[in-house]
Scaffold this active site. Structure first.
Site, PDB file in Angstrom:
ATOM      1  N   SER A 289       4.247   9.805  19.408  1.00  0.00           N
ATOM      2  CA  SER A 289       3.969   9.615  17.983  1.00  0.00           C
ATOM      3  C   SER A 289       2.551  10.059  17.681  1.00  0.00           C
ATOM      4  O   SER A 289       1.718  10.168  18.587  1.00  0.00           O
ATOM      5  CB  SER A 289       4.128   8.144  17.593  1.00  0.00           C
ATOM      6  OG  SER A 289       2.990   7.395  18.003  1.00  0.00           O
ATOM      7  N   ASP A 290       2.260  10.324  16.432  1.00  0.00           N
ATOM      8  CA  ASP A 290       0.865  10.493  16.041  1.00  0.00           C
ATOM      9  C   ASP A 290       0.247   9.101  15.933  1.00  0.00           C
ATOM     10  O   ASP A 290       0.915   8.072  16.066  1.00  0.00           O
ATOM     11  CB  ASP A 290       0.769  11.277  14.731  1.00  0.00           C
ATOM     12  CG  ASP A 290      -0.513  12.117  14.667  1.00  0.00           C
ATOM     13  OD1 ASP A 290      -1.531  11.702  15.267  1.00  0.00           O
ATOM     14  OD2 ASP A 290      -0.497  13.183  14.032  1.00  0.00           O
TER      15      ASP A 290
END
Length: 732
Positions: A289-290
């Protein structure tokens, strides 16, 4: 509509990158390890956190649950952490790895960072590097960066950015390769090969992360973190191909975008992260994920709470949660309740552990953690030499009226502007562990070649004007500050800052010939005295070698060979805009771009000030005898190139196509091949270009990828006044 263009479309990239593919399949060792893991240990391996053991500089992202080094080391020893990111230095990494090896299963940590354009030695921003239009240079630059970065105790970089960017208001234009799909594809593959090398387990290899999957460059209004609305065909023709090229080159990981795509945030988008990424594109690596993006699903309004956000992210296909801690806190209960199948967790753990195995960490957890190597490689002359080469070749000469450039060393030169002696803004955004003090400013670089140089910071326009009047030529150093581009730095007006514009007007009023040295992380809408200066150099954020690189081009020590990877608009209001915009039913004629009832703005034509690919050298070239023929699976192109000037120079020979009739409207032009050719004055050479027929493929009206038969226009040019056109036909 699966992402399956004809295999020939990427065959050149596949052949070039076959050796770069990492061995990512999990071994029996990994399967045995997973069988012994508790659900809490599995959640720990899927959790990564900002490195508080060896923090670097000021964190860009919002602070999320800081706990300090001691608490973090305790969590690592308890098996609750799989990866640390954005720390630097061997000594701190060894402390953290020692803690990991004290955990019950002794699973080593992997260390990562946002190494976007250099680690300690800061290279030009990726957009500047793209201006060189040289995949091998990009590969060598990434290889040099990987050597230095890995020496400082890192295994994984969150790069390259492969988002195609057509809106210059978006700050992250600086981090990618610009507006063209073909160039993005080439450089995505090259950068992955450079970061990872031939063997991912080598101590100087970095796992690459093409990001942000997918469509992030199309955010609404160019505003950071905004929504993305794309047709499926636009997603597949424009935004997925650079990822496909990066994956074909062996990219070990990818990162899910912050944004929603069609109303579903990427971190919760199973169709995007599982059906398309893994099912259609065949990606088998780690999807991270960011920063805190899974928690942000609550703010997006698609998750009821943090536990629901963790559930959505895991089921969508996010293997590793960055910084939020949601997987560690909620996956055990989600699995116990049956809301998340343990098989989904095991699949993610298997991919994460397979990455660690491919990096060689199970066999040598101290890989890339050698203090002697760190001392020897950091700022090594060979690495700085590559940074200077990239910086020099990134510079684009946009205007040179009357042949003002190159300068002579005996001219009286005034270097004026806030960036004349400035070092704080040399590096630009995401310079990670770089120290601005290591950079070489313009005054130092130019002063090494100029015999009569006066420097003024431009803070007093009246004084600056007096300095300009006493000179034979003015170099005006203006543009964006280093904090005006990159993540979180979108702009509603992409003009030169008002104070810099006012300085330009005051200096121009003196009548002394002026060369504008633009510093910037995007294409700018130039106005007034800046737009009308006798000469304009796009110098981007070039990193620590700024001064020598700019000086070499100014004085003709090096030829300006850079070309624009993004179009400079006539005005901000034209955004988004790209040279390969689709055809319209009412195009304005070339000789009357403001014709009534045709496609244009009321106050501006549908044109750029400087279009993608623009750029001048210190000589000129002529083309003749263009021919093209379809031969087998290729369009074979031949053209005669001549150096019609008085200096040795390098031509940028480019071939664009236009599909005249198709089942969907097509771009007015698309670059499909280019070559650089160096000729002496008066020299002529026959130049061959080749376009695979598969490059003509489109997502047709029925949703399938295919090459449709018919007539195609072909345009070949080598700079101003050297464009030729012909046509070819693809049979049924």
């Amino acid at each position: 509509m699966p992402f399956r263009p004809d295999r020939r479309e990427t065959i050149g990239l596949l052949l070039a990158s076959a050796a770069a593919r990492p061995a990512m399949a999990a071994s029996r060792r990994i399967d045995a390890l997973i069988a012994r893991m508790t659900i809490e240990e599995k959640a720990g391996q899927l959790s990564c956190f900002n490195d508080e053991v060896r923090p670097v500089g000021t964190a860009f992202n919002p602070s999320v649950e800081p706990r300090g080094a001691a608490a973090m080391l305790a969590e690592i020893a308890a098996g609750q952490v799989g990866m640390l990111f954005n720390g630097y230095g061997v000594a701190g990494a060894r402390r953290a790895q020692e803690a990991a090896l004290r955990s019950r299963l002794a699973i080593p940590l992997v260390f990562a960072a946002d190494v976007i354009h250099g680690c300690r030695t800061i290279f030009p921003i990726p957009l500047a590097e793209a201006a060189a239009f040289d995949a091998d240079l990009s590969r060598r630059a990434a290889r040099a960066v990987a050597r230095e970065t890995s020496a400082g105790g890192l295994h994984w970089t969150f790069a390259p950015v492969v988002d195609v960017a057509r809106d210059q208001r978006w700050g992250r234009v600086a981090e990618g390769a610009g507006e063209d799909v073909y160039l993005n594809r080439l450089l995505a593959a090259a950068r992955v090969r450079g970061f990872q090398g031939d063997d991912l387990s080598r101590a100087d290899a970095l796992a690459a992360t093409p990001k942000h999957f997918a469509g992030y460059g199309a955010v609404r209004g160019g505003m950071e973190y905004a929504a993305v609305d794309l047709s499926d065909a636009e997603l597949r023709e424009t935004h997925l191909p650079p990822f496909a090229a990066a994956f074909a080159a062996g990219a070990a990981t990818t990162m899910a975008s912050f944004t929603d795509v069609g109303g579903i945030p990427a971190a919760a988008n199973r169709r995007l992260l599982t059906d398309v990424l893994r099912g259609e594109m065949g990606f088998s690596g780690v999807c991270v994920s960011d920063y805190d993006a899974d928690r942000e699903l609550v703010a997006h309004g698609v998750a009821a709470d943090e536990a629901d956000a963790a559930r959505l992210a895991m089921l969508a296909g996010v293997d590793m949660s960055m910084q939020s801690g949601l997987y560690r806190r909620h996956l055990p209960a989600l699995v116990a309740s049956g809301r998340v199948p343990v098989a989904a967790v095991d699949a993610a753990v298997r991919r994460v552990l397979a990455l660690k195995e491919a990096l060689g960490l199970f066999d040598d957890p101290w890989r890339s953690l050698d203090a002697a190597v760190e001392r020897r490689v950091t700022h090594a002359p060979t690495i700085r030499a590559v940074a200077r080469e990239v910086a020099t070749r990134a510079i684009v000469l946009l205007r040179n009226e009357g042949g003002l450039l190159p300068l002579t060393r005996t001219q009286r030169i005034a270097l004026i502007g806030p960036f004349a002696r400035d070092r704080a803004n040399l590096n630009g955004p995401w310079s990670f562990a770089g120290d601005p003090a290591d950079g070489i400013d313009l005054a130092t670089g130019i002063g090494a070649l100029a015999r009569d140089l006066t420097v003024d910071d431009g803070s007093d326009p009246a004084r600056a004007a007096a300095v300009a009047r006493a000179a034979q030529v003015v170099l005006l150093a203006i543009g964006e500050g280093g904090d005006m581009s990159g993540e979180g730095n979108s702009r509603v007006a992409i003009t030169v800052p008002p104070a810099h514009q006012a300085l330009a007007e005051a200096v121009a009023a003196t009548g002394t010939p002026m060369v504008v040295l633009l510093r910037h992380g995007r294409a700018l809408a130039l106005e007034g005295a800046v737009r009308d200066a006798r000469a304009i150099l796009a110098t981007w954020f070039l990193g620590e070698q700024t001064g020598p690189a700019v000086a070499d081009v100014l004085f003709g020590v090096a030829e300006p060979t850079g070309r624009l990877p993004v179009s400079f608009p006539l005005a901000t209001g034209q955004q988004p805009w790209s040279y390969d915009r689709r055809a319209t039913g009412r195009p304005a004629p070339d000789d009357d771009p403001m014709a009534p009832g045709r496609s244009h703005w009321r106050d501006a034509p549908d044109r750029a000030l400087y279009e993608f690919g623009a750029g001048l050298g210190y000589t000129r070239f002529a083309l003749s005898d263009l021919d093209a023929a379809v031969t087998g699976e290729w369009v074979a192109i031949g053209v005669t190139l001549a150096n019609a000037g008085e200096r040795r120079g390098t031509a940028f020979v480019r071939a664009d196509i236009h599909d005249r009739v198709a089942s969907r409207t097509r771009p007015v032009r698309q670059m499909k091949a280019f070559r650089r050719v160096t000729l002496d004055p008066g020299e002529r050479r026959r130049v061959a270009l080749a376009i695979p027929l598969a490059e003509l493929a489109l997502v047709a009206a029925d949703g399938a990828w295919r090459v449709e038969p018919g007539d195609f226009d072909l345009f070949v040019d080598a700079g101003p006044g050297s464009r030729l056109a012909t046509a070819f036909t693809v049979a049924g």
